[in-house]
Write a protein that holds these residues in place. Structure first.
Motif, PDB file in Angstrom:
ATOM      1  N   GLN A  90       0.824  -1.207   0.000  1.00 46.10           N
ATOM      2  CA  GLN A  90       0.000   0.000   0.000  1.00 46.10           C
ATOM      3  C   GLN A  90       0.858   1.257   0.000  1.00 46.10           C
ATOM      4  O   GLN A  90       1.726   1.418   0.861  1.00 46.10           O
ATOM      5  CB  GLN A  90      -0.902  -0.003   1.232  1.00 46.10           C
ATOM      6  CG  GLN A  90      -1.748   1.245   1.380  1.00 46.10           C
ATOM      7  CD  GLN A  90      -2.560   1.220   2.657  1.00 46.10           C
ATOM      8  OE1 GLN A  90      -2.841   0.158   3.217  1.00 46.10           O
ATOM      9  NE2 GLN A  90      -2.937   2.395   3.153  1.00 46.10           N
ATOM     10  N   PRO A  91       0.637   2.191  -0.944  1.00 50.37           N
ATOM     11  CA  PRO A  91       1.325   3.488  -0.871  1.00 50.37           C
ATOM     12  C   PRO A  91       0.701   4.348   0.231  1.00 50.37           C
ATOM     13  O   PRO A  91      -0.495   4.241   0.515  1.00 50.37           O
ATOM     14  CB  PRO A  91       1.073   4.106  -2.247  1.00 50.37           C
ATOM     15  CG  PRO A  91       0.578   2.992  -3.109  1.00 50.37           C
ATOM     16  CD  PRO A  91      -0.126   2.050  -2.184  1.00 50.37           C
TER      17      PRO A  91
ATOM     18  N   GLU B 259       4.763   7.020  -5.597  1.00 52.67           N
ATOM     19  CA  GLU B 259       5.131   5.956  -4.673  1.00 52.67           C
ATOM     20  C   GLU B 259       4.728   4.584  -5.220  1.00 52.67           C
ATOM     21  O   GLU B 259       5.432   3.596  -5.018  1.00 52.67           O
ATOM     22  CB  GLU B 259       4.473   6.202  -3.316  1.00 52.67           C
ATOM     23  CG  GLU B 259       5.010   7.432  -2.601  1.00 52.67           C
ATOM     24  CD  GLU B 259       4.519   7.539  -1.172  1.00 52.67           C
ATOM     25  OE1 GLU B 259       3.891   6.579  -0.687  1.00 52.67           O
ATOM     26  OE2 GLU B 259       4.775   8.585  -0.546  1.00 52.67           O
ATOM     27  N   LEU B 260       3.598   4.525  -5.907  1.00 48.86           N
ATOM     28  CA  LEU B 260       3.148   3.270  -6.493  1.00 48.86           C
ATOM     29  C   LEU B 260       4.146   2.765  -7.539  1.00 48.86           C
ATOM     30  O   LEU B 260       4.547   1.587  -7.513  1.00 48.86           O
ATOM     31  CB  LEU B 260       1.769   3.450  -7.119  1.00 48.86           C
ATOM     32  CG  LEU B 260       1.215   2.252  -7.891  1.00 48.86           C
ATOM     33  CD1 LEU B 260       1.053   1.053  -6.989  1.00 48.86           C
ATOM     34  CD2 LEU B 260      -0.108   2.618  -8.570  1.00 48.86           C
TER      35      LEU B 260
ATOM     36  N   ILE C 154      -1.968  -2.711  -7.023  1.00 50.19           N
ATOM     37  CA  ILE C 154      -2.377  -1.366  -6.631  1.00 50.19           C
ATOM     38  C   ILE C 154      -3.301  -1.510  -5.435  1.00 50.19           C
ATOM     39  O   ILE C 154      -4.347  -2.163  -5.520  1.00 50.19           O
ATOM     40  CB  ILE C 154      -3.117  -0.655  -7.780  1.00 50.19           C
ATOM     41  CG1 ILE C 154      -2.216  -0.573  -9.017  1.00 50.19           C
ATOM     42  CG2 ILE C 154      -3.564   0.738  -7.352  1.00 50.19           C
ATOM     43  CD1 ILE C 154      -2.961  -0.154 -10.280  1.00 50.19           C
ATOM     44  N   VAL C 155      -2.914  -0.936  -4.313  1.00 52.46           N
ATOM     45  CA  VAL C 155      -3.702  -1.023  -3.094  1.00 52.46           C
ATOM     46  C   VAL C 155      -4.102   0.383  -2.678  1.00 52.46           C
ATOM     47  O   VAL C 155      -3.253   1.255  -2.514  1.00 52.46           O
ATOM     48  CB  VAL C 155      -2.910  -1.695  -1.950  1.00 52.46           C
ATOM     49  CG1 VAL C 155      -3.767  -1.768  -0.690  1.00 52.46           C
ATOM     50  CG2 VAL C 155      -2.450  -3.081  -2.358  1.00 52.46           C
TER      51      VAL C 155
ATOM     52  N   ALA D 103       8.640  -2.966   5.040  1.00 53.13           N
ATOM     53  CA  ALA D 103       7.419  -3.768   4.993  1.00 53.13           C
ATOM     54  C   ALA D 103       7.335  -4.554   3.685  1.00 53.13           C
ATOM     55  O   ALA D 103       6.979  -5.740   3.684  1.00 53.13           O
ATOM     56  CB  ALA D 103       6.199  -2.862   5.155  1.00 53.13           C
ATOM     57  N   ARG D 104       7.628  -3.896   2.579  1.00 51.00           N
ATOM     58  CA  ARG D 104       7.597  -4.575   1.281  1.00 51.00           C
ATOM     59  C   ARG D 104       8.622  -5.699   1.229  1.00 51.00           C
ATOM     60  O   ARG D 104       8.351  -6.801   0.731  1.00 51.00           O
ATOM     61  CB  ARG D 104       7.855  -3.570   0.160  1.00 51.00           C
ATOM     62  CG  ARG D 104       7.830  -4.186  -1.231  1.00 51.00           C
ATOM     63  CD  ARG D 104       8.018  -3.124  -2.303  1.00 51.00           C
ATOM     64  NE  ARG D 104       9.313  -2.457  -2.207  1.00 51.00           N
ATOM     65  CZ  ARG D 104       9.471  -1.172  -1.902  1.00 51.00           C
ATOM     66  NH1 ARG D 104       8.430  -0.414  -1.649  1.00 51.00           N
ATOM     67  NH2 ARG D 104      10.674  -0.636  -1.839  1.00 51.00           N
ATOM     68  N   ASN D 105       9.790  -5.433   1.780  1.00 55.87           N
ATOM     69  CA  ASN D 105      10.866  -6.415   1.699  1.00 55.87           C
ATOM     70  C   ASN D 105      10.606  -7.665   2.542  1.00 55.87           C
ATOM     71  O   ASN D 105      11.217  -8.711   2.305  1.00 55.87           O
ATOM     72  CB  ASN D 105      12.194  -5.775   2.120  1.00 55.87           C
ATOM     73  CG  ASN D 105      12.754  -4.870   1.034  1.00 55.87           C
ATOM     74  OD1 ASN D 105      12.319  -4.930  -0.121  1.00 55.87           O
ATOM     75  ND2 ASN D 105      13.707  -4.021   1.381  1.00 55.87           N
TER      76      ASN D 105
END
Length: 560
Positions: free
Chosen positions: A75-76, A87-88, A99-100, A311-313
Motif C-alpha cells: 500500500q502506498p 510511490e506506487l 495497486i492497493v 514492509a515490502r521487503n
C-alpha cells in the motif's frame, strides 16, 4: 563395531506413552497438563501431536490453493493522488505487484492522476478497502475503455456503490474481518462470521453461483503463528461445506486477502513491530493467502519511506529465502497443523450455526460479543499471560513517538493502555528507588523484576546501595528523598526490615514491597503505612495506574 553390525542395528520404537513418561520425569513434579496451552478459541494445544492424534479426527485436511504463490500488495502512503502514483510506481519497480488503495484517509485526485491510475489498473490487479461510495478515486473505473475492462483484475469493497459494467474479473462482494478482528474476535469467531456474512449476502442474491463467483474474504493475520495458518486453511474447508449446503457440488474458488494485524502493534519499541509483521506475513503465506499487504512498523505514528520499504521487503525476503511460493499448502501433512485446522473447522461451523439460529450476522454483531473478547485479550496482556515484547515485557525506556497518525483508524490495540501510562512520564521528574537488602543474589531477581515491571509504565527506577538493615535505608531515604520506593529482598529479609522501615520513612514517601505475602502479614504492613505490593501475575495496568494516582496526589482503591 563392524560394518555388518552397523548395517543390521535397529532402534527401539517408542510410542506416545513412553514419551509422556519421559516428559513427566523432566517436569520435576509439575503435572503433565502444565504442558497444555489453552487458547482464547477454547482449543487445548497439546505438547505433542502424532499420527494417532490426527487419526482420531479423520482424514488430513486438503485445503489447497488454486495455484502456488501470492500477490505482493504494498500500500502506498501518500498525501495526494500525484504522490500516490509516484510511490506506487516506485514500489512496483522494487517488487510490489498490485495497486492497493485504502480509503481511510481520502486523497485529492486530479484528472491526470486518475487517468494514470486507469492505465495502470489494466496491468496490475487493484484492491480497495475502507472506501466510501463518494470517494473521488472511484471515478477511475469510468475512465477505462469498455473494451479493456475485462483485463482488469482485483477485489474491491465499497458499500453503496456499483462498479461500471464490463469489469468481469473484479470481485465486489466480500466478507471483511478487519474490524471484527481488532474488536477482539478470535480465529473461530472470524471464520464463523465470514460464513454468516456470506449467508446474509447469498440470501439477497438472485443467483448463488454468481454471488460465489464474485465473493472474496479479507482476514487480518495476527501473531499467533500456528493458529493463523490454520485459520486460512480452515476457511477453505468451511467454504466447501458452505457451498455444498447451497447445492454447489464444486465450490467456486474464493481468494483470501491477508493484511497484517495492528492489534499487537505498539508505539513502544516500534521496531519489534517488524518482527510481528514478519511472523504474521509468513503465517499468511503458509496458510495459503492469495494477496498479502504488510503494514509498516510505524504506521500507528506515521509511515516513512524506509518503513514502507522494510514492509515490502518482508514479503520479498520470504519469497526469496523460503521458496514457499513454489508449493501449494506448505503446512499440509503436519500432524499439528492438520489437527488444529480440523478443530477450527468444527468449532467455527458450530458457531456459524449458532449465529444463524439467533438471526444471523447482524444479530450477532448487535449482541456485543466483541466487548467480552476484547476485554479478555486486554486482561491477558495486563497480567502478562499474552506477552507484547517491548511493551508489557522487556520494555525499553527510550524516547517514544506518541503521535496518532490520521491515516489509520483502529480500535482495540492491546498496547494502548501501556502507551498512555508511558506518555504520562514524558515530562515528569519523579524519583523511584529500589531499596535493596542483603547480598546481590538475594535481591537481584526481585529488583530486576520490579525494574521491568515499572518500565512497562515508562517509569525508570534507580537501585539504592545495598543495605544490611532498615536503619541504613531510612538514613539514605532522608538524604536522597525519592518519591516512591520498592523494597527488594528475600521474604525473610523483607519481614525483618519492613516494620522499622515503615516507622522511620519520610511521611510523604510511598513504599511498596516486591513479592506476595500471607494475608495476615500483608494486612499488618498495609495498616502500618505500606502502599501495596508488586508481584508476578498482577494486573500491571491497574497497578501502574494506582502508582501514578498516588504520585500525583490522587486517591486509589488499591488494596494489594
Amino acid at each position: 563395531m563392524t560394518i555388518h553390525n552397523m548395517q543390521t542395528t535397529t532402534f527401539d520404537k517408542f510410542g506416545f506413552e513412553q514419551w509422556k513418561e519421559a516428559a513427566v520425569q523432566s517436569l520435576k513434579g509439575k503435572p503433565f497438563d502444565s504442558l497444555i496451552t489453552k487458547t482464547i478459541e477454547g482449543i487445548d494445544l497439546q505438547p505433542l501431536y502424532t499420527q494417532e492424534s490426527l487419526a482420531k479426527r479423520g482424514q488430513p485436511i486438503r485445503a489447497a490453493k488454486k495455484e502456488t504463490g501470492w500477490i505482493v500488495a504494498q500500500q502506498p502512503y501518500a498525501t495526494d493522488g500525484q504522490q500516490f502514483i509516484v510511490e506506487l510506481k516506485n514500489s512496483i519497480e522494487r517488487g510490489n505487484e498490485a495497486i492497493v488503495c485504502d480509503g481511510t484517509k481520502p486523497l485529492h485526485w486530479d484528472a491526470s492522476s486518475l487517468a494514470e491510475i486507469a492505465r495502470l489498473i489494466e496491468k496490475y490487479p487493484i484492491f480497495i478497502t475502507n472506501m466510501k461510495h463518494d470517494n473521488s478515486f472511484l471515478k477511475v473505473f469510468s475512465l477505462v475503455p469498455e473494451m479493456n475492462r475485462s483485463s482488469v483484475n482485483g477485489a474491491i469493497s465499497v458499500s453503496g456503490w456499483t462498479i461500471p459494467a464490463g469489469y468481469t474479473n473484479v470481485r465486489t462482494a466480500s466478507a471483511d474481518m478487519w474490524d471484527a478482528h481488532h474488536k477482539g474476535a478470535d480465529a473461530v469467531t472470524e471464520l464463523a462470521l465470514v460464513l454468516a456474512d456470506a449467508a446474509n449476502q447469498a440470501s439477497q442474491a438472485d443467483n448463488i453461483s454468481d454471488f460465489a463467483d464474485d465473493f472474496f474474504v479479507r482476514f487480518a493475520v495476527d501473531t499467533h503463528f500456528f493458529m493463523e495458518i490454520s485459520k486460512f486453511r480452515a476457511f477453505r474447508v468451511l467454504w466447501q461445506a458452505f457451498s455444498s449446503a447451497y447445492g454447489i457440488a464444486e465450490a467456486p474458488y474464493v481468494p483470501i486477502i491477508a493484511t497484517t494485524s495492528l492489534r499487537s502493534y505498539s508505539k513502544l519499541d516500534p521496531y519489534v513491530n517488524v518482527l510481528r509483521a514478519g511472523n504474521e506475513t509468513f503465517a499468511a503465506v503458509l496458510g495459503g493467502a492469495d494477496v498479502i499487504t504488510v503494514h509498516p512498523h510505524n504506521i500507528i505514528t506515521g509511515p516513512t519511506s524506509s518503513s514502507v520499504r522494510m514492509a515490502r521487503n518482508i514479503q520479498l525476503v520470504i519469497k526469496e529465502e523460503s521458496h514457499a511460493d513454489k508449493i501449494i499448502d506448505p503446512a499440509g501433512g503436519s500432524y499439528f497443523m492438520e489437527t488444529l485446522t480440523s478443530e477450527l473447522v468444527d468449532k467455527a461451523w458450530t458457531l456459524f450455526l449458532d449465529i444463524q439460529s439467533i438471526g444471523g450476522y447482524d444479530a450477532f454483531i448487535n449482541r456485543g460479543q466483541f466487548g467480552k473478547l476484547l476485554e479478555q485479550r486486554r486482561s491477558d496482556v495486563a497480567i502478562g499471560k499474552q506477552p507484547l515484547i517491548g511493551t508489557n515485557v522487556y520494555a525499553e525506556l527510550t524516547d517514544t513517538n506518541f503521535t496518532n497518525w490520521e491515516g489509520v483508524q483502529i480500535e482495540g490495540r492491546l498496547a494502548e493502555p501501556f502507551e498512555k501510562l508511558a506518555a504520562l512520564q514524558k515530562n515528569r521528574t519523579t524519583r523511584i528507588a529500589l531499596l535493596t537488602f542483603g547480598e546481590l543474589k538475594d535481591f537481584k531477581p526481585r529488583a530486576d523484576f520490579v525494574s521491568g515491571f515499572l518500565a512497562t509504565g515508562g517509569m525508570r527506577a534507580e537501585w539504592s546501595p545495598t543495605f544490611d538493615n532498615a536503619q541504613q535505608a531510612v538514613s539514605w531515604l532522608a538524604v536522597e528523598k525519592p518519591n516512591y520506593a520498592i523494597v527488594c529482598a528475600t521474604d525473610t529479609l523483607t519481614e525483618t526490615v519492613m516494620e522499622q522501615l515503615l516507622v522511620g520513612r519520610p511521611d510523604e514517601l510511598i513504599i511498596d514491597a516486591a513479592g506476595k505475602y500471607d494475608s495476615e502479614l500483608s494486612g499488618k504492613w498495609l495498616n502500618a503505612g505500606l502502599n501495596g505490593f508488586i508481584f508476578a501475575g498482577q494486573d500491571k495496568v491497574g497497578k501502574l495506574i494506582a502508582i501514578n494516582n498516588k504520585l500525583k496526589g490522587g486517591q486509589t482503591n488499591e488494596q494489594a
